[in-house]
Design an enzyme around this catalytic site. Structure first.
Site, PDB file in Angstrom:
ATOM      1  N   ASP A 248     -52.993 -14.497  36.153  1.00 23.59           N
ATOM      2  CA  ASP A 248     -52.661 -13.212  35.555  1.00 23.59           C
ATOM      3  C   ASP A 248     -52.947 -13.237  34.061  1.00 23.59           C
ATOM      4  O   ASP A 248     -53.558 -12.319  33.496  1.00 23.59           O
ATOM      5  CB  ASP A 248     -51.182 -12.905  35.824  1.00 23.59           C
ATOM      6  CG  ASP A 248     -50.813 -11.453  35.550  1.00 23.59           C
ATOM      7  OD1 ASP A 248     -51.683 -10.680  35.102  1.00 23.59           O
ATOM      8  OD2 ASP A 248     -49.655 -11.095  35.789  1.00 23.59           O
TER       9      ASP A 248
ATOM     10  N   ASP B  16     -56.552 -11.546  31.929  1.00 23.66           N
ATOM     11  CA  ASP B  16     -56.404 -10.559  30.856  1.00 23.66           C
ATOM     12  C   ASP B  16     -57.025 -11.070  29.561  1.00 23.66           C
ATOM     13  O   ASP B  16     -57.616 -10.303  28.794  1.00 23.66           O
ATOM     14  CB  ASP B  16     -54.927 -10.233  30.637  1.00 23.66           C
ATOM     15  CG  ASP B  16     -54.402  -9.220  31.645  1.00 23.66           C
ATOM     16  OD1 ASP B  16     -55.151  -8.881  32.584  1.00 23.66           O
ATOM     17  OD2 ASP B  16     -53.242  -8.793  31.528  1.00 23.66           O
TER      18      ASP B  16
ATOM     19  N   LYS C 107     -50.939 -27.117  35.498  1.00 25.15           N
ATOM     20  CA  LYS C 107     -50.126 -27.754  34.455  1.00 25.15           C
ATOM     21  C   LYS C 107     -49.462 -28.978  35.083  1.00 25.15           C
ATOM     22  O   LYS C 107     -48.235 -29.159  35.048  1.00 25.15           O
ATOM     23  CB  LYS C 107     -49.091 -26.762  33.906  1.00 25.15           C
ATOM     24  CG  LYS C 107     -48.406 -27.211  32.614  1.00 25.15           C
ATOM     25  CD  LYS C 107     -49.370 -27.424  31.448  1.00 25.15           C
ATOM     26  CE  LYS C 107     -48.588 -27.773  30.170  1.00 25.15           C
ATOM     27  NZ  LYS C 107     -49.474 -28.194  29.078  1.00 25.15           N
TER      28      LYS C 107
ATOM     29  N   ASP D 187     -53.135 -24.646  29.174  1.00 19.21           N
ATOM     30  CA  ASP D 187     -53.197 -24.417  27.731  1.00 19.21           C
ATOM     31  C   ASP D 187     -54.582 -24.733  27.185  1.00 19.21           C
ATOM     32  O   ASP D 187     -55.118 -24.006  26.344  1.00 19.21           O
ATOM     33  CB  ASP D 187     -52.110 -25.207  26.993  1.00 19.21           C
ATOM     34  CG  ASP D 187     -51.976 -26.641  27.479  1.00 19.21           C
ATOM     35  OD1 ASP D 187     -52.628 -27.021  28.463  1.00 19.21           O
ATOM     36  OD2 ASP D 187     -51.179 -27.391  26.875  1.00 19.21           O
TER      37      ASP D 187
ATOM     38  N   TYR E 179     -43.918 -15.139  41.085  1.00 19.52           N
ATOM     39  CA  TYR E 179     -43.837 -13.722  41.410  1.00 19.52           C
ATOM     40  C   TYR E 179     -43.152 -13.479  42.757  1.00 19.52           C
ATOM     41  O   TYR E 179     -42.557 -12.425  42.971  1.00 19.52           O
ATOM     42  CB  TYR E 179     -45.227 -13.089  41.427  1.00 19.52           C
ATOM     43  CG  TYR E 179     -45.905 -13.027  40.076  1.00 19.52           C
ATOM     44  CD1 TYR E 179     -45.249 -13.434  38.924  1.00 19.52           C
ATOM     45  CD2 TYR E 179     -47.202 -12.572  39.950  1.00 19.52           C
ATOM     46  CE1 TYR E 179     -45.855 -13.380  37.686  1.00 19.52           C
ATOM     47  CE2 TYR E 179     -47.829 -12.511  38.711  1.00 19.52           C
ATOM     48  CZ  TYR E 179     -47.152 -12.919  37.591  1.00 19.52           C
ATOM     49  OH  TYR E 179     -47.761 -12.864  36.360  1.00 19.52           O
TER      50      TYR E 179
END
Length: 351
Positions: free
Chosen positions: A241, A245, A185, A217, A135
């Protein structure tokens, strides 16, 4: 005590209004300073984060934020779009630690996308880093060797950035069940390998907290398979993020999830922070009285606890919200028909 109130766009003003009513009902002697932000600020002042709004925020002990996003502004240059306001506030105020609690309220287990007996076990806090990752990394467009247009976004973290968010996660865990799951990751990303190395080093300072590492994952899978496994989830900006959600649907609705964005700055009362619901501006239902204000009201409770040192008042708000939900005061996103102001009234009655 001063709170900067930045309602923003869409349903932001509606849900913020209900949260302010709850704060006012507690009669805590708090000074509220209102200022425009997002698309509303752009239309009035030509910028999503005007200098005057930033000054109000900087002079406060905490910020109560609504939501930003306006379809009318979609064609603007990126730096003028409403969403840049929240990124600008995070950067200007060094708000690097995002706390997102996720818990199923009693009586709402069947509203979750998961089986009720699985949803009932959810009680976690996602600690998301806010100032780094893709970001804020270098980004742009270029032409590759084949002559094709190519977009790029650089993911990066420094040791100090990971250290400071890791300390927040471990301290949060010390006040809960003393478990941290660090999500990365590291099997394919060097950024994640650094993340894991630094988290392992920081963990040595917290021998009373158990640490585990999980690929993102797998974490996404476990969040729906065995969400009760998690206590404090520590992760970077992008993964946080997405996972937060996902957690919102596990608890029943994104309209129930509050958040706190904290920095290193200490005020006379606590840690300076920005508090907001994690949902967006929902322009499709703005002005119709259909928005769920619970997440904003719960964000106000977090504000009182973390930034103003008023934990008993925060406890009262959270108990009133839980009681209203248990009594079936549900908005449309939870399968009910209670309107925005009716939900605010219900919380005030139980308060």
């Amino acid at each position: 005590m001063k709170i900067a109130v930045l309602p923003g766009d869409g349903i932001g003003p509606e849900v913020t209004h209900e949260a302010v009513r709850v704060i006012a009902a507690l009669d805590l002697g708090i000074d509220l300073q209102w200022a425009p932000v997002g698309g509303a600020a752009y239309k009035a002042h030509g910028h999503p984060l005007p200098a005057d709004t930033l000054a109000v925020a900087q002079a406060s002990d905490a910020i109560l934020f609504g939501a930003v996003g306006d379809p009318d502004c979609d064609a603007l240059d990126r730096h003028l779009r409403p969403e840049q306001a929240i990124l600008g506030l995070r950067k200007a105020l060094t708000l690097f630690a995002n706390l997102r609690p996720a818990q199923v309220f009693a009586g709402l287990e069947a509203r979750s996308a998961l089986r009720p007996e699985i949803a009932a076990l959810i009680d976690m806090v996602i600690v998301r880093e806010l100032n780094g990752d893709v970001y804020f990394g270098e980004k742009g467009f270029r032409t590759n060797a084949a002559g094709e247009r190519e977009g790029y976004d650089v993911m990066s973290y420094s040791t100090s950035e990971v250290e400071r968010i890791a300390h927040v996660a471990f301290r949060t865990a010390q006040g809960r069940k003393r478990r941290v799951c660090s999500v990365d990751k590291a099997n394919v990303l060097e950024t994640s390998q650094l993340w894991r190395d630094v988290v392992i080093e920081v963990a040595r300072a917290y021998p009373d907290v158990a640490i585990e590492h999980m690929y993102v994952d797998n974490a996404a899978m476990q969040l729906v398979k065995n969400p009760g496994h998690f206590d404090v989830v520590l992760t970077g900006n992008l993964f946080g993020d997405i996972l937060s959600d996902q957690a919102s649907m596990c608890v029943g609705s994104i309209g129930l999830l509050a958040s706190a964005s904290l920095g290193a700055h200490q005020t006379a009362h606590g840690t300076f922070g920005l508090y907001e619901p994690i949902h967006g501006s929902a322009p499709d239902i703005a002005g119709q009285g259909l928005a769920n204000p619970m997440a904003t009201i719960l964000s106000a409770a977090m504000l009182l606890r973390h930034s103003l040192g008023l934990a008993p008042a925060a406890d009262r708000i959270e108990a009133a919200v839980a009681a209203a939900l248990a009594d079936g005061v549900l908005s449309r996103d939870l399968g009910g028909n209670a309107r925005t102001t009716e939900i605010g009234d219900a919380v005030l009655t139980r308060l």
